[in-house]
Design a protein around this motif. Structure first.
Motif, PDB file in Angstrom:
ATOM      1  N   LEU A   1       0.703   1.180   4.893  1.00 38.37           N
ATOM      2  CA  LEU A   1       0.745   2.060   3.813  1.00 38.37           C
ATOM      3  C   LEU A   1       2.378   1.017   3.415  1.00 38.37           C
ATOM      4  O   LEU A   1       2.598   0.032   2.794  1.00 38.37           O
ATOM      5  N   GLN A   2       3.131   0.712   4.590  1.00 35.90           N
ATOM      6  CA  GLN A   2       4.433  -0.011   4.438  1.00 35.90           C
ATOM      7  C   GLN A   2       4.690  -0.958   5.138  1.00 35.90           C
ATOM      8  O   GLN A   2       5.060  -1.744   4.545  1.00 35.90           O
ATOM      9  N   LYS A   3       4.124  -1.368   6.081  1.00 29.25           N
ATOM     10  CA  LYS A   3       3.626  -2.622   6.311  1.00 29.25           C
ATOM     11  C   LYS A   3       4.761  -2.811   6.925  1.00 29.25           C
ATOM     12  O   LYS A   3       5.014  -4.000   7.336  1.00 29.25           O
ATOM     13  N   VAL A   4       5.426  -1.955   8.078  1.00 29.41           N
ATOM     14  CA  VAL A   4       6.459  -2.165   9.479  1.00 29.41           C
ATOM     15  C   VAL A   4       5.644  -2.655  10.040  1.00 29.41           C
ATOM     16  O   VAL A   4       3.841  -2.899  10.659  1.00 29.41           O
ATOM     17  N   SER A   5       6.545  -3.893  11.323  1.00 32.36           N
ATOM     18  CA  SER A   5       5.633  -4.299  12.149  1.00 32.36           C
ATOM     19  C   SER A   5       5.246  -3.157  12.976  1.00 32.36           C
ATOM     20  O   SER A   5       5.682  -2.246  13.689  1.00 32.36           O
ATOM     21  N   GLU A   6       3.153  -3.844  12.829  1.00 32.86           N
ATOM     22  CA  GLU A   6       2.544  -2.899  14.332  1.00 32.86           C
ATOM     23  C   GLU A   6       3.261  -2.698  15.204  1.00 32.86           C
ATOM     24  O   GLU A   6       3.489  -1.572  15.998  1.00 32.86           O
ATOM     25  N   HIS A   7       4.159  -3.342  16.314  1.00 32.53           N
ATOM     26  CA  HIS A   7       4.293  -3.006  17.250  1.00 32.53           C
ATOM     27  C   HIS A   7       5.414  -1.999  17.236  1.00 32.53           C
ATOM     28  O   HIS A   7       5.330  -1.042  17.956  1.00 32.53           O
ATOM     29  N   ALA A   8       6.509  -2.161  16.903  1.00 32.31           N
ATOM     30  CA  ALA A   8       7.450  -0.834  16.603  1.00 32.31           C
ATOM     31  C   ALA A   8       6.449   0.355  16.103  1.00 32.31           C
ATOM     32  O   ALA A   8       7.944   1.365  16.345  1.00 32.31           O
TER      33      ALA A   8
END
Length: 132
Positions: free
Chosen positions: A102-109
């Motif tokens: 939903l927020q499109k935060v970096s997957e790794h982080a």
């Protein structure tokens, strides 16, 4: 909610804010039904010395997760094939999926920081978030 730092000590760049752990604490406390999320967020931000973008990110994770509980729970059911989860694991998956989908935060982080905050169910949460 433990506070390893005194509220008067400013956070430095070398001390990253444990945003996902704080989000888990807020959501777990909110689930008890005794306080509003906004009140819990204000207290946690004050007690942990969060300000600026860290405080905004915490607020965004918590409120986006709460707004999308049904959708997040649906995704959890699909990804875990209906496996029973303890409350902290379910909240960890909710905030992890919220960040990734939903927020499109970096997957790794999102995966690494959420897994680090979840405690004993790390391997399950890691597997489910990477699968997502």
């Amino acid at each position: 909610m433990s506070n390893p730092r005194s509220p008067s000590a400013p956070r430095t760049r070398s001390q990253p804010a444990p945003i996902r752990g704080l989000a888990l604490d807020v959501l777990g406390e909110w689930a008890k039904g005794e306080r509003f999320a906004s009140d819990l967020l204000e207290r946690v931000q004050r007690d942990s010395g969060l300000f600026g973008s860290d405080a905004g990110f915490l607020r965004d994770i918590v409120l986006t997760t709460l707004r999308n509980l049904s959708l997040l729970d649906h995704w959890i059911t699909v990804l875990t094939e209906g496996k029973h989860l303890d409350h902290r694991s379910r909240w960890g998956l909710r905030i992890g999926l919220c960040q990734i989908l939903l927020q499109k935060v970096s997957e790794h982080a999102a995966v690494n920081e959420t897994v680090a905050a979840t405690g004993r169910a790390r391997s399950l949460i890691n597997a489910v978030l990477r699968r997502a």
